[in-house]
Write an enzyme that holds these catalytic residues in place. Structure first.
Site, PDB file in Angstrom:
ATOM      1  N   ASP A  34       1.970  -1.224 -13.796  1.00  0.00           N
ATOM      2  CA  ASP A  34       2.141  -2.417 -12.970  1.00  0.00           C
ATOM      3  C   ASP A  34       3.544  -3.016 -13.138  1.00  0.00           C
ATOM      4  OD1 ASP A  34       1.915  -5.010 -11.768  1.00  0.00           O
ATOM      5  OD2 ASP A  34      -0.243  -4.955 -12.111  1.00  0.00           O
ATOM      6  N   THR A  70      -0.175  -7.462  -6.811  1.00  0.00           N
ATOM      7  CA  THR A  70      -0.875  -6.377  -7.497  1.00  0.00           C
ATOM      8  C   THR A  70      -2.102  -5.868  -6.753  1.00  0.00           C
ATOM      9  OG1 THR A  70      -0.097  -7.069  -9.674  1.00  0.00           O
ATOM     10  CG2 THR A  70      -2.124  -5.782  -9.612  1.00  0.00           C
ATOM     11  N   ASN A  91      -3.695 -11.861  -4.194  1.00  0.00           N
ATOM     12  CA  ASN A  91      -4.420 -11.893  -5.466  1.00  0.00           C
ATOM     13  C   ASN A  91      -5.448 -13.019  -5.504  1.00  0.00           C
ATOM     14  OD1 ASN A  91      -2.968  -9.724  -6.391  1.00  0.00           O
ATOM     15  ND2 ASN A  91      -1.665 -10.895  -7.793  1.00  0.00           N
ATOM     16  N   TYR A 154     -13.087  -3.709 -16.018  1.00  0.00           N
ATOM     17  CA  TYR A 154     -11.756  -4.194 -16.384  1.00  0.00           C
ATOM     18  C   TYR A 154     -11.797  -5.112 -17.598  1.00  0.00           C
ATOM     19  CZ  TYR A 154      -7.130  -6.080 -16.375  1.00  0.00           C
ATOM     20  OH  TYR A 154      -5.867  -6.438 -16.774  1.00  0.00           O
ATOM     21  N   ASP A 189       4.636  -5.256 -16.034  1.00  0.00           N
ATOM     22  CA  ASP A 189       4.504  -6.492 -15.257  1.00  0.00           C
ATOM     23  C   ASP A 189       4.370  -7.724 -16.147  1.00  0.00           C
ATOM     24  OD1 ASP A 189       3.876  -7.875 -12.587  1.00  0.00           O
ATOM     25  OD2 ASP A 189       2.146  -8.407 -13.806  1.00  0.00           O
ATOM     26  N   HIS A 238       4.736  -2.783  -7.388  1.00  0.00           N
ATOM     27  CA  HIS A 238       5.809  -3.690  -6.975  1.00  0.00           C
ATOM     28  C   HIS A 238       6.877  -3.736  -8.055  1.00  0.00           C
ATOM     29  CE1 HIS A 238       4.324  -6.574  -9.904  1.00  0.00           C
ATOM     30  NE2 HIS A 238       3.111  -6.453  -9.390  1.00  0.00           N
ATOM     31  N   HIS A 335       7.138 -11.707  -8.430  1.00  0.00           N
ATOM     32  CA  HIS A 335       7.144 -10.722  -7.354  1.00  0.00           C
ATOM     33  C   HIS A 335       6.243 -11.260  -6.264  1.00  0.00           C
ATOM     34  CE1 HIS A 335       3.096  -9.500  -8.678  1.00  0.00           C
ATOM     35  NE2 HIS A 335       3.582  -9.695  -9.889  1.00  0.00           N
TER      36      HIS A 335
END
Length: 452
Positions: A34, A70, A91, A154, A189, A238, A335
């Site tokens: 990421d 993301t 997001n 996750y 990230d 990204h 970002h």
């Protein structure tokens, strides 16, 4: 002459093809780090990643989709769709019809994901195939009532090593075989937000760790005997850009917060008006010269970010490096900005039997990755916004020619044909040269005496 031309071009075409046939079913591992900005490759050392690239292919810039966040871009990678088409438009989202909210901590409702069919679902539904996932966004959700055979819920605290161990175990030992797998890692990230791409000291340390993880990945695949037959794509969603406390756009200065609901914040803010939409728009449009304010229907077509109910009536887009805030604080880096900005672009590297070795390509679109992956796996792609032709040059089984190569081939072919033509003319001239002068041959009537 025609035969020579046919043979010449047949040879050229054959030279660009390679036999990729194999008795083994194709397998693909898709890895995302990421926030891996494309130019990190030029500004930092990556010995393990460079070795990976040397034996595979590199796409120097991947143009992602707007907004450059993301969840939306990870879903574009695996569906080949723009955000307005696959429905993961930010997001943080709000659906006005169902009154549902979506966030990174509230993302398990299939409602949000069912507007598209990701590649792991397509692969999972094939006979004698299965999919596996280590925390790629959306893979722990039953999409269209289908979930991967193997997946991890996750949890950001789970180490890269544990994720890698699970993925390689599933790739190496499962029935039916895992032919498509995904692996996601939160760095660089997380550190990019904290330090920023201009913090060489800290980012050098972070990116060295990323490179070490890539080395661990390759070593693990080799140790398990997966390396030679597995196609591996390493990419990202990204980039990242530096922000500053001197570049803040404070909405509270421009409009009373009671006039609207803020669905998503910087650098693309989603505004749901509580009062007349035009009045809210008028109060915001002159808020800052470093922010574009769009009514939904006026969002530029190049963003492909209009045609979805989850896109809010007013969208604010900050200039690169500027931050939209409700107070005076902000994070160092961010970002989400305009996807035409190079700082927002990730890269793509790939290795395996489907890919060329030592090939570099300048740019593809992030939505082009999906049809390429479907081709590698032999899957029929769902309708998508990607273009398979943009990735053909990366693949060994595809006829591909770019402009510089086309010019070189045409010039080379003309030179060869010219030389062959000259050679044929010379040979023909040699065969038709007059014989040397010989004694005059007398005819029969020349034998008569001159004097009778």
């Amino acid at each position: 002459m025609k035969l020579l031309v046919i043979l010449l071009f047949s040879g050229l075409i054959t030279g660009f093809r390679s036999d990729s046939s194999s008795s083994l079913p194709p397998k693909l591992l898709l890895v995302s780090f990421d926030g891996f900005r494309a130019d990190y490759l030029n500004n930092y050392e990556f010995p393990h990643l460079q070795n990976f690239i040397k034996e595979g292919v590199l796409v120097e810039h991947v143009k992602n989709v707007f907004i450059t966040k993301t969840f939306p871009n990870h879903y574009s990678i695996v569906t080949g769709l723009y955000e307005e088409s696959h429905g993961i438009v930010a997001n943080s989202m709000y659906d006005a019809v169902t009154k549902k909210h979506f966030s990174d901590s509230n993302d398990k409702d299939p409602f949000w994901w069912n507007e598209a069919v990701p590649i792991w679902v397509t692969n999972q539904l094939q006979e004698n195939r299965s999919s596996a996932a280590a925390m790629w966004p959306g893979t722990d959700v039953p999409i269209h009532n289908t979930i991967s055979s193997y997946f991890m819920n996750y949890n950001s605290s789970v180490s890269f090593e544990e994720r890698l161990n699970n993925i390689t175990m599933w790739l190496n030992n499962s029935n039916p075989p895992v032919t498509f797998a995904t692996l996601y890692w939160e760095e660089p990230d997380a550190s990019g937000h904290k330090y920023g791409p201009e913090d060489k000291e800290n980012m050098s340390r972070v990116l060295k760790k990323i490179d070490d993880l890539i080395g661990d990945l390759v070593q693990k695949l080799k140790m398990l005997g997966l390396w030679e037959n597995l196609n591996v794509i390493i990419t990202s969603d990204h980039g990242m850009t530096q922000c500053s406390q001197d570049r803040l756009i404070n909405l509270d200065v421009c409009i009373d917060h009671s006039y609207y609901t803020l669905i998503d914040l910087s650098p693309v803010a989603a505004i749901l008006p509580k009062i007349n939409r035009t009045e809210v728009y008028n109060r915001l449009k002159n808020c800052s010269s470093h922010m574009n304010v769009y009514l939904k229907e006026d969002i530029p077509n190049r963003f492909y970010y209009q045609h979805n109910d989850r896109i809010q009536p007013i969208i604010l887009v900050a200039d690169e490096g500027w931050t939209i805030v409700l107070n005076e604080s902000s994070q160092k880096c961010d970002h989400g900005y305009d996807n035409s900005l190079p700082s927002m672009h990730p890269f793509l590297a790939a290795h395996g039997p489907a890919f060329h070795k030592g090939y570099k390509h300048s740019t593809i679109n992030i939505v082009d990755i999906y049809p390429m992956m479907c081709h590698i796996l032999g899957l029929k792609p769902h309708p998508n916004n990607g273009t398979f032709g943009h990735t053909k040059c990366l693949l060994v089984d595809q006829w591909c020619i770019n402009l510089p190569e086309a010019i070189a081939i045409v010039i080379g072919s003309l030179l060869v044909l010219t030389m062959l033509t000259c050679l044929i003319i010379i040979m023909q001239n040699r065969l038709s040269v007059p014989r040397p002068f010989s004694r005059l041959q007398l005819q029969e009537d020349d034998d008569d005496p001159l004097i009778g």
